[in-house]
Design an enzyme around this catalytic site. Sequence first.
Site, short mmCIF file in Angstrom:
data_model
loop_
_atom_site.label_atom_id
_atom_site.label_comp_id
_atom_site.label_asym_id
_atom_site.label_seq_id
_atom_site.Cartn_x
_atom_site.Cartn_y
_atom_site.Cartn_z
N CYS A 1 2.13 -49.62 27.06
CA CYS A 1 3.37 -50.11 27.41
C CYS A 1 3.81 -51.18 26.17
CB CYS A 1 3.08 -50.88 28.70
SG CYS A 1 1.86 -52.09 28.71
N ALA B 1 -0.11 -47.31 37.35
CA ALA B 1 0.28 -46.06 36.25
C ALA B 1 -1.03 -45.28 35.75
CB ALA B 1 0.92 -46.95 34.87
N GLU C 1 5.55 -54.73 36.20
CA GLU C 1 4.92 -54.60 34.91
C GLU C 1 5.48 -53.21 34.17
OE1 GLU C 1 3.35 -56.61 33.04
OE2 GLU C 1 2.81 -57.89 34.22
N GLU D 1 0.89 -61.02 35.00
CA GLU D 1 -0.69 -60.61 35.22
C GLU D 1 -1.49 -61.54 34.60
OE1 GLU D 1 -0.60 -56.26 35.30
OE2 GLU D 1 -0.31 -56.53 37.32
N GLY E 1 9.88 -56.33 32.70
CA GLY E 1 9.18 -56.95 34.01
C GLY E 1 9.70 -58.04 34.60
N ASN F 1 -2.11 -44.85 32.44
CA ASN F 1 -2.64 -44.96 31.32
C ASN F 1 -3.97 -45.87 31.02
OD1 ASN F 1 -1.28 -47.26 31.76
ND2 ASN F 1 -0.55 -47.59 29.64
#
Length: 483
Positions: free
Chosen positions: A279, A146, A245, A457, A453, A148
């Site tokens: 997120c 992503a 995620e 991780e 999700g 961000n």
Amino acid sequence: MQSIPLFIDNKTLLGSGKKFENYNPATGEVTHIVTSASPEDFEKSIESAKKGFKIWSAMSPTERGRILHKASALLREKNDELANLESQDSGKPIREALTVDVISGADCLEYYAGLAPTLHGEHFQLGSDFAYTKREPLGICAGIGAWNYPIQIACWKAAPALACGNVMIFKPAELTPLTAFKLAEVFREAGLPDGVFNVVQGDASVGQMMTAHPDIAKVSITGEVGTGKKVMAASATTLKHVTLELGGKSPILIFEDADLEEAVNGALLGNFYTQGEICSNGTRVFVHESIKEKFLEKLIQQTKSLKIGNPSNPETQIGALINETHFIKVMGYINLGKEQGAELIYGGNQIQVAGCEGGFFVEPTIFRSSDDQDKIVKEEIFGPVMTVMTFTDEEEVLSRANDTPFGLAAGVYTKDLRRAHRVVSNLQAGMCWINTYNINPVEIPFGGNKQSGIGRENGLAAIEHYSQLKTVYVAMKDLGNPF
Ligand code: NAD
């Protein structure tokens, strides 16, 4: 104009897919031209990864760890250069990029470098026979990022994958293509063999090449819930492993006995860091009715002091949104909040920043809502928009906090030890914080429950998602004729 090619087999490759412009979100200025991977280029990345896998998976875990350690050290050395690039590419304040993004990536590489030589199977004594398990890599893993936290996401995926002996083809988000390429250069400098970490550029269509390819064993994606569903469905056709995620709309519960100052700090960090583009942000802040006035007073006072500005200025605390499309989405939610009757108690406006006329900046925004069904309370905005609600009862606030399809994160502020743990055990979220918020060291697993999700991780948990067990039964005596 500098161009960003693909990075395949430790070499740059001028791709043959469509070209697109890369902007600095703060100024709107085009900084690079990026070449997408065509299907032929993607096939080259697969062929290179296959060769890379043969070499990398045969190396001893200590040798693999040594290279990951070196990459981690190189990232730290290059922190300033990479942080500047990340800030320029993503619009986030340089003060954040210098202290969080690259360092978090380096920490992750260091952690898994140390873990690599410790990975092992088990032994089972079965009378005179015995069995053992081997922890084996999956093969070629695809990482999809992503926009961000671009380099952090690339490291959070690559480090555990590579530590387990896999190879990775990584596709950064099309809006932030720069630092994944730099990470590939760092890996090469650290001695990573050809084909172990390839970078392909492009949009969803390149992501789809990854999810469709039969030679890819696993896909790990960071993105929106809707994208996660598509990735999982596409991966199912060849039954790939998936780590998803995804997004969230996380709650922060602030009880009447909370340390108010700390609760305000947590709400600020959990809503306005990276201009709200995180997120796990705690965008639904539930405050006990009895402390709401004091809480809001402090909250507004501190929000007023946040400095919105050019991300490259070290004083800036709130940078630019990623692009105009996202700005329109965020402002759309702010307008919807007002229309649906939520009370706008701070911010809500676009801000013009001198020298950054082409960028899109939004004031940190606070709503007070009395209706949990408001769209601004239910849907992920992914911008600097916090909604504060009040509650009176623990059970009531728990059921409201859990009334969402998301389940990424949650926070609780209270000095009552038993209540803290009781509440956390009833919160439907993968990552919970007690008396703090959004702190994610690499040692602990991170990931979502419900639609936020699948998989985790970081921590030891990620090893499970980048390796598979082989069980071997060894007969020490004859079976004899079974019939
Ligand atoms: P996005 O879903 O639009 O895109 C994410 C990535 O997926 C991009 O690289 C994109 O090109 C790719 N992609 C899009 N469609 C695809 C498809 N059909 N097949 C394969 N790949 C595809 O997300 P975004 O706008 O880049 O990022 C913001 C979202 O990411 C938010 O929802 C945020 O909550 C989430 N996020 C989650 C985490 C987490 O760890 N849980 C962390 C950061 C961001």
